[in-house]
Design a protein around this motif. Structure first.
Motif, PDB file in Angstrom:
ATOM      1  N   LEU A 101       3.563  40.621  -6.104  1.00 32.85           N
ATOM      2  CA  LEU A 101       2.844  40.055  -4.965  1.00 32.85           C
ATOM      3  C   LEU A 101       1.603  39.280  -5.403  1.00 32.85           C
ATOM      4  CD1 LEU A 101       3.034  43.100  -2.505  1.00 32.85           C
ATOM      5  CD2 LEU A 101       4.537  41.105  -2.604  1.00 32.85           C
ATOM      6  N   ALA A 102       1.435  39.138  -6.721  1.00 28.97           N
ATOM      7  CA  ALA A 102       0.201  38.552  -7.249  1.00 28.97           C
ATOM      8  C   ALA A 102       0.178  37.033  -7.183  1.00 28.97           C
ATOM      9  CB  ALA A 102      -0.014  39.008  -8.694  1.00 28.97           C
ATOM     10  N   ALA A 103       1.329  36.393  -7.316  1.00 30.25           N
ATOM     11  CA  ALA A 103       1.338  34.943  -7.470  1.00 30.25           C
ATOM     12  C   ALA A 103       1.246  34.197  -6.147  1.00 30.25           C
ATOM     13  CB  ALA A 103       2.593  34.507  -8.224  1.00 30.25           C
ATOM     14  N   TYR A 104       1.812  34.763  -5.077  1.00 31.44           N
ATOM     15  CA  TYR A 104       1.881  34.018  -3.820  1.00 31.44           C
ATOM     16  C   TYR A 104       1.348  34.808  -2.628  1.00 31.44           C
ATOM     17  CZ  TYR A 104       3.735  31.400   0.139  1.00 31.44           C
ATOM     18  OH  TYR A 104       3.855  30.707   1.313  1.00 31.44           O
ATOM     19  N   THR A 105       1.907  35.996  -2.393  1.00 30.03           N
ATOM     20  CA  THR A 105       1.599  36.724  -1.157  1.00 30.03           C
ATOM     21  C   THR A 105       0.120  37.060  -1.033  1.00 30.03           C
ATOM     22  OG1 THR A 105       3.819  37.678  -1.158  1.00 30.03           O
ATOM     23  CG2 THR A 105       2.160  38.749   0.224  1.00 30.03           C
ATOM     24  N   LEU A 106      -0.434  37.732  -2.037  1.00 31.79           N
ATOM     25  CA  LEU A 106      -1.836  38.150  -1.934  1.00 31.79           C
ATOM     26  C   LEU A 106      -2.800  36.957  -1.918  1.00 31.79           C
ATOM     27  CD1 LEU A 106      -3.759  40.522  -1.688  1.00 31.79           C
ATOM     28  CD2 LEU A 106      -3.812  40.661  -4.185  1.00 31.79           C
ATOM     29  N   PRO A 107      -2.659  35.970  -2.812  1.00 29.77           N
ATOM     30  CA  PRO A 107      -3.567  34.813  -2.730  1.00 29.77           C
ATOM     31  C   PRO A 107      -3.507  34.099  -1.381  1.00 29.77           C
ATOM     32  CG  PRO A 107      -2.407  34.819  -4.827  1.00 29.77           C
ATOM     33  CD  PRO A 107      -1.776  35.879  -3.985  1.00 29.77           C
ATOM     34  N   THR A 108      -2.308  33.997  -0.799  1.00 35.26           N
ATOM     35  CA  THR A 108      -2.168  33.312   0.486  1.00 35.26           C
ATOM     36  C   THR A 108      -2.934  34.019   1.591  1.00 35.26           C
ATOM     37  OG1 THR A 108       0.026  32.472  -0.129  1.00 35.26           O
ATOM     38  CG2 THR A 108      -0.502  32.508   2.212  1.00 35.26           C
ATOM     39  N   VAL A 109      -2.808  35.335   1.653  1.00 39.84           N
ATOM     40  CA  VAL A 109      -3.459  36.074   2.729  1.00 39.84           C
ATOM     41  C   VAL A 109      -4.978  36.159   2.505  1.00 39.84           C
ATOM     42  CG1 VAL A 109      -3.225  38.417   1.798  1.00 39.84           C
ATOM     43  CG2 VAL A 109      -3.175  38.064   4.261  1.00 39.84           C
ATOM     44  N   ILE A 110      -5.406  36.248   1.243  1.00 37.57           N
ATOM     45  CA  ILE A 110      -6.841  36.257   0.968  1.00 37.57           C
ATOM     46  C   ILE A 110      -7.465  34.915   1.351  1.00 37.57           C
ATOM     47  CG2 ILE A 110      -8.562  36.249  -0.889  1.00 37.57           C
ATOM     48  CD1 ILE A 110      -6.999  38.465  -2.232  1.00 37.57           C
ATOM     49  N   TYR A 111      -6.779  33.831   1.018  1.00 36.46           N
ATOM     50  CA  TYR A 111      -7.270  32.497   1.376  1.00 36.46           C
ATOM     51  C   TYR A 111      -7.440  32.382   2.898  1.00 36.46           C
ATOM     52  CZ  TYR A 111      -7.366  27.433   2.048  1.00 36.46           C
ATOM     53  OH  TYR A 111      -7.721  26.161   2.429  1.00 36.46           O
ATOM     54  N   ALA A 112      -6.432  32.839   3.635  1.00 34.78           N
ATOM     55  CA  ALA A 112      -6.503  32.764   5.096  1.00 34.78           C
ATOM     56  C   ALA A 112      -7.627  33.648   5.640  1.00 34.78           C
ATOM     57  CB  ALA A 112      -5.161  33.179   5.702  1.00 34.78           C
ATOM     58  N   PHE A 113      -7.806  34.830   5.060  1.00 36.15           N
ATOM     59  CA  PHE A 113      -8.857  35.741   5.515  1.00 36.15           C
ATOM     60  C   PHE A 113     -10.236  35.131   5.288  1.00 36.15           C
ATOM     61  CE2 PHE A 113     -11.770  39.347   4.813  1.00 36.15           C
ATOM     62  CZ  PHE A 113     -11.578  40.057   5.989  1.00 36.15           C
ATOM     63  N   VAL A 244       9.920  35.914  -2.745  1.00 38.52           N
ATOM     64  CA  VAL A 244       8.524  35.483  -2.708  1.00 38.52           C
ATOM     65  C   VAL A 244       8.004  35.141  -4.098  1.00 38.52           C
ATOM     66  CG1 VAL A 244       7.474  37.777  -2.956  1.00 38.52           C
ATOM     67  CG2 VAL A 244       6.284  36.001  -1.642  1.00 38.52           C
ATOM     68  N   THR A 245       8.580  35.717  -5.151  1.00 37.43           N
ATOM     69  CA  THR A 245       8.104  35.429  -6.506  1.00 37.43           C
ATOM     70  C   THR A 245       8.537  34.053  -6.985  1.00 37.43           C
ATOM     71  OG1 THR A 245      10.054  36.432  -7.560  1.00 37.43           O
ATOM     72  CG2 THR A 245       8.174  37.877  -7.098  1.00 37.43           C
ATOM     73  N   LEU A 246       9.383  33.387  -6.203  1.00 36.81           N
ATOM     74  CA  LEU A 246       9.888  32.068  -6.592  1.00 36.81           C
ATOM     75  C   LEU A 246       9.401  30.963  -5.666  1.00 36.81           C
ATOM     76  CD1 LEU A 246      13.566  33.181  -7.312  1.00 36.81           C
ATOM     77  CD2 LEU A 246      11.805  32.698  -9.013  1.00 36.81           C
ATOM     78  N   VAL A 247       8.521  31.297  -4.737  1.00 37.67           N
ATOM     79  CA  VAL A 247       8.090  30.315  -3.737  1.00 37.67           C
ATOM     80  C   VAL A 247       7.458  29.094  -4.394  1.00 37.67           C
ATOM     81  CG1 VAL A 247       6.463  29.888  -1.861  1.00 37.67           C
ATOM     82  CG2 VAL A 247       7.819  31.986  -1.885  1.00 37.67           C
ATOM     83  N   ASP A 248       6.525  29.312  -5.287  1.00 35.85           N
ATOM     84  CA  ASP A 248       5.821  28.191  -5.921  1.00 35.85           C
ATOM     85  C   ASP A 248       6.124  28.061  -7.410  1.00 35.85           C
ATOM     86  OD1 ASP A 248       4.492  27.356  -3.619  1.00 35.85           O
ATOM     87  OD2 ASP A 248       2.868  28.792  -3.916  1.00 35.85           O
ATOM     88  N   SER A 249       7.068  28.834  -7.920  1.00 34.91           N
ATOM     89  CA  SER A 249       7.232  28.831  -9.380  1.00 34.91           C
ATOM     90  C   SER A 249       8.682  29.050  -9.797  1.00 34.91           C
ATOM     91  CB  SER A 249       6.350  29.924 -10.008  1.00 34.91           C
ATOM     92  OG  SER A 249       6.681  31.205  -9.466  1.00 34.91           O
ATOM     93  N   LEU A 250       9.581  28.184  -9.345  1.00 29.65           N
ATOM     94  CA  LEU A 250      10.960  28.251  -9.810  1.00 29.65           C
ATOM     95  C   LEU A 250      10.996  27.767 -11.257  1.00 29.65           C
ATOM     96  CD1 LEU A 250      13.839  28.892  -8.802  1.00 29.65           C
ATOM     97  CD2 LEU A 250      14.127  26.440  -8.406  1.00 29.65           C
ATOM     98  N   PRO A 251      11.459  28.606 -12.190  1.00 25.65           N
ATOM     99  CA  PRO A 251      11.439  28.202 -13.600  1.00 25.65           C
ATOM    100  C   PRO A 251      12.332  26.993 -13.852  1.00 25.65           C
ATOM    101  CG  PRO A 251      11.872  30.556 -13.338  1.00 25.65           C
ATOM    102  CD  PRO A 251      12.002  29.952 -11.982  1.00 25.65           C
ATOM    103  N   ARG A 252      12.012  26.255 -14.898  1.00 27.27           N
ATOM    104  CA  ARG A 252      12.829  25.098 -15.253  1.00 27.27           C
ATOM    105  C   ARG A 252      14.229  25.563 -15.646  1.00 27.27           C
ATOM    106  NH1 ARG A 252      13.577  24.696 -20.639  1.00 27.27           N
ATOM    107  NH2 ARG A 252      12.191  25.885 -22.013  1.00 27.27           N
ATOM    108  N   SER A 253      15.183  24.719 -15.392  1.00 22.30           N
ATOM    109  CA  SER A 253      16.583  24.955 -15.764  1.00 22.30           C
ATOM    110  C   SER A 253      17.178  26.170 -15.061  1.00 22.30           C
ATOM    111  CB  SER A 253      16.741  25.114 -17.286  1.00 22.30           C
ATOM    112  OG  SER A 253      16.258  23.977 -17.964  1.00 22.30           O
TER     113      SER A 253
END
Length: 303
Positions: A101-113, A244-253
């Motif tokens: 939850l570190a890469a997308y979920t938590l940063p998103t909700v903290i930003y909104a808060f 959710v772990t792939l929302v902003d970071s789909l690995p290459r190939s």
């Protein structure tokens, strides 16, 4: 036994070095040593084993440390509660979370808060699944984001925030890479990349496969989600992982493909202690979490 003795004791126990503890406390080493000796004399036991410049806790020292750690948490919470009572929008939220939850979920909700409460502060700690639960139970934290939510724990309150899909991550040239969806049964002969034993997400994957009649062929293990992404990107196998772990970071190939028949999901939520009241700023954040994900769910359902 006074507060200064306990504070010095805790610092030495954490660092296992008197000089380093004194430097961090900005006091003389002799002062720290004297307070520790006075504390041991008052208690009538040795709290530390001396090994040259380093020290380590004795068995009774470890027990005393855990008790004092709990006590210091209570004192710290009391101090912060008084401060935040006057202005909860400027307080500090201490929260622990898993790597997934570190890469997308938590940063998103903290930003909104922080858009709503820009002066609020955060203390964040990443931890393994069992440590998240233990940290809340023992009082190190009052809030933990966690996925999946644990089964009933008598000392915890649980609140589901959302349910997310588990998807398949495949190398881009995989035979199934162009399919719109994948049945889990189609992966029966595939080499799987999994987290090591002891990780709860590994259990989710193993249980999903075993429920339809096969045990995954584990070709490689990675220490975290990013390691699994790297293994799949290198063409060494396939992996199942939280979407959710792939929302902003789909690995290459690689490609991600939804799973069907059956779909595989996990709950994501927040846990809090039953026997402690959330501090004012933590309560603001807890209520915001529920509001944020409820609105997000309504938004998703409208499309």
């Amino acid at each position: 036994m006074d507060f200064r003795q306990i504070r010095y004791f805790m610092e030495v126990a954490n660092r296992e070095h008197v000089t380093e503890a004194a430097d961090n406390l900005h006091v003389a080493q002799s002062s720290v040593s004297r307070q520790i000796v006075n504390l041991e004399s008052e208690l009538g036991v040795d709290l530390f084993i001396r090994e040259g410049r380093r020290v380590r806790l004795t068995p009774i020292g470890k027990i005393f440390y855990e008790r004092m750690k709990n006590a210091m948490n209570v004192i710290d919470d009391a101090r912060r509660e008084v401060e935040e009572y006057l202005d909860p929008e400027k307080g500090t939220i201490r929260i622990t979370f898993p790597i997934s939850l570190a890469a997308y979920t938590l940063p998103t909700v903290i930003y909104a808060f922080r858009l709503r409460y820009p002066e609020a502060k955060f203390q964040l700690k990443q931890a393994l699944y069992r440590d998240l639960i233990d940290g809340v139970v023992k009082g190190d934290f009052n809030l933990a984001l966690i996925g999946p939510l644990p089964l009933e724990e008598k000392k915890l309150q649980r609140k589901i925030l959302f349910t997310e899909n588990i998807v398949a991550l495949l190398p881009i040239h995989h035979r199934l890479a162009k399919k719109p969806t994948i049945k889990l049964q189609e992966l029966v002969d595939e080499p799987f990349c999994l987290l090591p034993e002891g990780f709860v997400f590994r259990d989710i994957v193993m249980d999903a496969c075993q429920n339809i009649g096969f045990t995954p062929n584990v070709s490689f293990e990675g220490d975290d989600i990013d390691a699994l992404k790297g293994l799949v990107s290198a063409g060494l196998g396939i992996a199942l992982m939280p979407e959710v772990t792939l929302v902003d970071s789909l690995p290459r190939s690689t490609v991600k493909i939804p799973l069907v028949e059956p779909s595989v999901t996990r709950t994501v939520g927040v846990i809090t202690p039953k026997d402690r009241v959330l501090l004012p700023t933590e309560k603001l954040f807890y209520e915001f979490l529920q509001e944020f994900f409820a609105r997000l769910d309504e938004f998703n359902q409208s499309f």
